[in-house]
Design a protein around this motif. Structure first.
Motif, PDB file in Angstrom:
ATOM      1  N   LEU A   1     -22.014 -45.142  -6.076  1.00  0.00           N
ATOM      2  CA  LEU A   1     -22.530 -46.664  -5.361  1.00  0.00           C
ATOM      3  C   LEU A   1     -22.898 -47.075  -6.064  1.00  0.00           C
ATOM      4  CD1 LEU A   1     -23.388 -43.212  -2.874  1.00  0.00           C
ATOM      5  CD2 LEU A   1     -20.629 -44.639  -3.500  1.00  0.00           C
ATOM      6  N   VAL A   2     -22.562 -48.467  -5.629  1.00  0.00           N
ATOM      7  CA  VAL A   2     -23.237 -49.450  -6.386  1.00  0.00           C
ATOM      8  C   VAL A   2     -23.463 -50.556  -5.076  1.00  0.00           C
ATOM      9  CG1 VAL A   2     -23.041 -51.352  -8.130  1.00  0.00           C
ATOM     10  CG2 VAL A   2     -21.161 -49.526  -8.281  1.00  0.00           C
ATOM     11  N   LEU A   3     -24.806 -50.230  -5.220  1.00  0.00           N
ATOM     12  CA  LEU A   3     -25.615 -51.782  -3.981  1.00  0.00           C
ATOM     13  C   LEU A   3     -25.951 -52.352  -4.203  1.00  0.00           C
ATOM     14  CD1 LEU A   3     -28.602 -48.490  -2.880  1.00  0.00           C
ATOM     15  CD2 LEU A   3     -26.035 -48.511  -2.230  1.00  0.00           C
ATOM     16  N   GLY A   4     -25.833 -53.942  -3.216  1.00  0.00           N
ATOM     17  CA  GLY A   4     -25.712 -55.069  -3.608  1.00  0.00           C
ATOM     18  C   GLY A   4     -24.633 -55.893  -4.977  1.00  0.00           C
ATOM     19  N   ALA A   5     -23.681 -55.121  -4.472  1.00  0.00           N
ATOM     20  CA  ALA A   5     -22.452 -55.377  -5.337  1.00  0.00           C
ATOM     21  C   ALA A   5     -21.316 -56.575  -5.388  1.00  0.00           C
ATOM     22  CB  ALA A   5     -21.142 -54.510  -5.775  1.00  0.00           C
ATOM     23  N   LEU A   6     -21.642 -57.215  -3.658  1.00  0.00           N
ATOM     24  CA  LEU A   6     -21.207 -58.164  -3.170  1.00  0.00           C
ATOM     25  C   LEU A   6     -22.530 -58.581  -2.326  1.00  0.00           C
ATOM     26  CD1 LEU A   6     -18.736 -55.956  -1.081  1.00  0.00           C
ATOM     27  CD2 LEU A   6     -18.753 -56.956  -3.175  1.00  0.00           C
ATOM     28  N   GLY A   7     -21.610 -60.460  -2.396  1.00  0.00           N
ATOM     29  CA  GLY A   7     -22.567 -61.327  -2.034  1.00  0.00           C
ATOM     30  C   GLY A   7     -23.357 -61.799  -3.456  1.00  0.00           C
ATOM     31  N   GLY A   8     -23.690 -63.165  -2.949  1.00  0.00           N
ATOM     32  CA  GLY A   8     -24.628 -63.969  -3.611  1.00  0.00           C
ATOM     33  C   GLY A   8     -23.021 -64.579  -4.643  1.00  0.00           C
ATOM     34  N   ARG A   9     -23.701 -64.602  -6.380  1.00  0.00           N
ATOM     35  CA  ARG A   9     -22.243 -66.003  -6.958  1.00  0.00           C
ATOM     36  C   ARG A   9     -20.824 -65.680  -6.937  1.00  0.00           C
ATOM     37  NH1 ARG A   9     -25.449 -66.684 -12.235  1.00  0.00           N
ATOM     38  NH2 ARG A   9     -23.297 -66.823 -12.854  1.00  0.00           N
ATOM     39  N   PHE A  10     -19.846 -66.031  -6.781  1.00  0.00           N
ATOM     40  CA  PHE A  10     -18.671 -65.001  -7.107  1.00  0.00           C
ATOM     41  C   PHE A  10     -18.527 -64.624  -8.489  1.00  0.00           C
ATOM     42  CE2 PHE A  10     -14.124 -65.799  -7.262  1.00  0.00           C
ATOM     43  CZ  PHE A  10     -13.384 -65.301  -6.167  1.00  0.00           C
ATOM     44  N   ASP A  11     -18.649 -65.664  -9.153  1.00  0.00           N
ATOM     45  CA  ASP A  11     -18.034 -64.918 -10.176  1.00  0.00           C
ATOM     46  C   ASP A  11     -18.932 -63.743 -10.805  1.00  0.00           C
ATOM     47  OD1 ASP A  11     -20.795 -65.973 -10.590  1.00  0.00           O
ATOM     48  OD2 ASP A  11     -20.405 -66.607 -13.177  1.00  0.00           O
ATOM     49  N   HIS A  12     -20.006 -63.222 -10.011  1.00  0.00           N
ATOM     50  CA  HIS A  12     -20.466 -62.026 -10.123  1.00  0.00           C
ATOM     51  C   HIS A  12     -19.605 -61.010  -9.759  1.00  0.00           C
ATOM     52  CE1 HIS A  12     -25.277 -63.145 -11.270  1.00  0.00           C
ATOM     53  NE2 HIS A  12     -24.510 -63.305 -12.224  1.00  0.00           N
ATOM     54  N   GLU A  13     -19.175 -61.150  -8.000  1.00  0.00           N
ATOM     55  CA  GLU A  13     -18.108 -60.482  -7.352  1.00  0.00           C
ATOM     56  C   GLU A  13     -17.154 -60.147  -7.949  1.00  0.00           C
ATOM     57  OE1 GLU A  13     -19.109 -61.012  -1.905  1.00  0.00           O
ATOM     58  OE2 GLU A  13     -18.168 -62.839  -3.572  1.00  0.00           O
ATOM     59  N   MET A  14     -16.958 -61.115  -8.649  1.00  0.00           N
ATOM     60  CA  MET A  14     -15.004 -61.050  -9.468  1.00  0.00           C
ATOM     61  C   MET A  14     -15.580 -60.087 -10.504  1.00  0.00           C
ATOM     62  SD  MET A  14     -13.035 -61.716  -7.633  1.00  0.00           S
ATOM     63  CE  MET A  14     -11.761 -61.522  -8.707  1.00  0.00           C
ATOM     64  N   GLY A  15     -16.817 -60.305 -11.247  1.00  0.00           N
ATOM     65  CA  GLY A  15     -16.818 -59.592 -12.455  1.00  0.00           C
ATOM     66  C   GLY A  15     -17.594 -57.753 -11.798  1.00  0.00           C
ATOM     67  N   ASN A  16     -17.838 -57.488 -10.991  1.00  0.00           N
ATOM     68  CA  ASN A  16     -18.240 -56.351 -10.306  1.00  0.00           C
ATOM     69  C   ASN A  16     -16.661 -55.569  -9.470  1.00  0.00           C
ATOM     70  OD1 ASN A  16     -21.191 -56.519 -10.663  1.00  0.00           O
ATOM     71  ND2 ASN A  16     -21.142 -57.282  -8.669  1.00  0.00           N
ATOM     72  N   ILE A  17     -15.773 -56.433  -8.959  1.00  0.00           N
ATOM     73  CA  ILE A  17     -14.515 -56.086  -9.429  1.00  0.00           C
ATOM     74  C   ILE A  17     -13.493 -55.583 -10.170  1.00  0.00           C
ATOM     75  CG2 ILE A  17     -12.287 -56.491  -8.016  1.00  0.00           C
ATOM     76  CD1 ILE A  17     -13.733 -58.313  -5.286  1.00  0.00           C
ATOM     77  N   ASN A  18     -14.005 -56.387 -11.557  1.00  0.00           N
ATOM     78  CA  ASN A  18     -13.157 -56.349 -12.744  1.00  0.00           C
ATOM     79  C   ASN A  18     -13.580 -54.815 -13.276  1.00  0.00           C
ATOM     80  OD1 ASN A  18     -11.849 -56.361 -14.699  1.00  0.00           O
ATOM     81  ND2 ASN A  18     -13.626 -57.201 -16.271  1.00  0.00           N
ATOM     82  N   VAL A  19     -14.768 -54.481 -12.676  1.00  0.00           N
ATOM     83  CA  VAL A  19     -15.449 -52.752 -13.630  1.00  0.00           C
ATOM     84  C   VAL A  19     -14.693 -52.125 -12.871  1.00  0.00           C
ATOM     85  CG1 VAL A  19     -17.366 -51.276 -13.190  1.00  0.00           C
ATOM     86  CG2 VAL A  19     -17.779 -53.592 -13.572  1.00  0.00           C
ATOM     87  N   LEU A  20     -14.145 -52.285 -11.478  1.00  0.00           N
ATOM     88  CA  LEU A  20     -13.314 -51.340 -10.861  1.00  0.00           C
ATOM     89  C   LEU A  20     -12.498 -50.972 -11.644  1.00  0.00           C
ATOM     90  CD1 LEU A  20     -13.483 -52.069  -6.583  1.00  0.00           C
ATOM     91  CD2 LEU A  20     -14.944 -50.702  -8.664  1.00  0.00           C
ATOM     92  N   TYR A  21     -11.497 -51.590 -12.264  1.00  0.00           N
ATOM     93  CA  TYR A  21     -10.055 -51.707 -13.195  1.00  0.00           C
ATOM     94  C   TYR A  21     -10.947 -51.757 -14.482  1.00  0.00           C
ATOM     95  CZ  TYR A  21      -7.448 -54.509  -9.439  1.00  0.00           C
ATOM     96  OH  TYR A  21      -7.079 -55.045  -8.823  1.00  0.00           O
ATOM     97  N   ARG A  22     -12.155 -51.626 -15.052  1.00  0.00           N
ATOM     98  CA  ARG A  22     -11.834 -50.947 -16.402  1.00  0.00           C
ATOM     99  C   ARG A  22     -12.629 -49.575 -16.661  1.00  0.00           C
ATOM    100  NH1 ARG A  22     -15.940 -55.359 -19.765  1.00  0.00           N
ATOM    101  NH2 ARG A  22     -14.476 -54.248 -21.345  1.00  0.00           N
ATOM    102  N   PHE A  23     -12.723 -48.732 -15.054  1.00  0.00           N
ATOM    103  CA  PHE A  23     -13.226 -48.058 -15.127  1.00  0.00           C
ATOM    104  C   PHE A  23     -12.726 -47.287 -14.411  1.00  0.00           C
ATOM    105  CE2 PHE A  23     -16.861 -49.574 -16.540  1.00  0.00           C
ATOM    106  CZ  PHE A  23     -17.245 -48.779 -18.100  1.00  0.00           C
ATOM    107  N   SER A  24     -10.773 -47.876 -13.980  1.00  0.00           N
ATOM    108  CA  SER A  24     -10.313 -47.301 -13.005  1.00  0.00           C
ATOM    109  C   SER A  24     -10.655 -45.416 -12.841  1.00  0.00           C
ATOM    110  CB  SER A  24      -8.949 -47.626 -13.205  1.00  0.00           C
ATOM    111  OG  SER A  24      -8.127 -47.140 -14.426  1.00  0.00           O
TER     112      SER A  24
END
Length: 267
Positions: free
Chosen positions: A148-171
């Protein structure tokens, strides 16, 4: 062609009371083990609840500042020093460019493991935390691990996309990105998906988004506007602002999809 296996998803970890324990004769290894990662964003209101549910708690660099400052704010009726001692992370992982020195020293003195990966500038701090957790899973069976990742959404958009990319890297790892407003997780195309809706804490708004690649065929049940072998792609149709209608939503797709659902404010 054999049918795809089914993956079951639930947000029961957000319920104020934990789900009932499995029967005594049930296989203990079937129980989900939770790990929490705290990123450098404002703590969601349910952070103390998820912290107590977790078997492993990791702060991503400046996420340690958020725990140090934010946990006492979320528990205003308690002594701040006692709160900070009780909500001590097991590890602080990252390149150490955001955590305040006094916060790092405070948690280090309490036994928190400090993992300085400043030599690695090719992956995000969340990526580093997920790697650490998957190599050191808290339960007996890493296949039942949920992060469970807290604080993953909101803030800088590039950070959000990096967090979503982690979902794919660890699918192959169950990872749920959380904010006060919504949760996001990956639905791999290798499975059919059964999403059990916890109406007291989530919904009704939801979405299915083909972030990684277009989908030429996605099918759902349980939504107000279901998909029926529907194609989705950026520049075309996306299933946003959909509504959950039933207790169980099913999803099958030829592409990996992002599922997102709104969280109710009283959780």
């Amino acid at each position: 062609m054999p049918p795809l296996p089914t993956m079951v998803h639930s947000s029961s970890f957000l319920l104020p009371s934990p789900p009932p324990a499995p029967p005594a004769d049930a296989d203990a290894e079937n129980a989900v083990s939770y790990a929490v990662v705290v990123l450098n964003q404002r703590l969601p209101r349910f952070a103390p609840l998820l912290w107590t549910r977790a078997d492993l708690r990791v702060c991503a660099d400046g996420g340690a500042n958020r725990v140090f400052d934010g946990m006492p704010e979320l528990l205003p009726g308690e002594d701040p020093d006692e709160v900070r001692t009780r909500y001590k992370p097991d590890a602080i992982e990252g390149d150490m460019d955001s955590v305040r020195p006094e916060v790092k020293e405070y948690y280090s003195s309490l036994g928190t493991q400090i993992i300085d990966d400043s030599h690695d500038q090719d992956t995000t701090d969340l990526n580093k935390c997920i790697s650490f957790i998957t190599k050191n899973p808290p339960g007996p069976d890493s296949s039942n691990l949920c992060i469970l990742v807290l604080g993953a959404l909101g803030g800088r958009f590039d950070h959000e996309m990096g967090n979503i990319n982690v979902l794919y890297r660890f699918s192959n790892t169950r990872i749920i990105l959380l904010s006060d407003d919504s949760s996001i997780f990956l639905l791999p195309r290798t499975h059919n998906h059964e999403i059990r809706i916890e109406r007291s804490v989530e919904g009704p708004h939801c979405g299915l988004i083909p972030v990684g690649a277009p989908s030429s065929s996605s099918t759902t049940t349980g939504l107000r506007w279901n998909l029926d072998n529907t194609s989705m792609n950026f520049g075309g149709l996306l299933s946003t602002s959909n509504i959950v209608e039933e207790e169980i939503v099913t999803v099958t797709s030829d592409s990996d999809l992002i599922w997102t659902i709104s969280l109710r404010k009283h959780t």
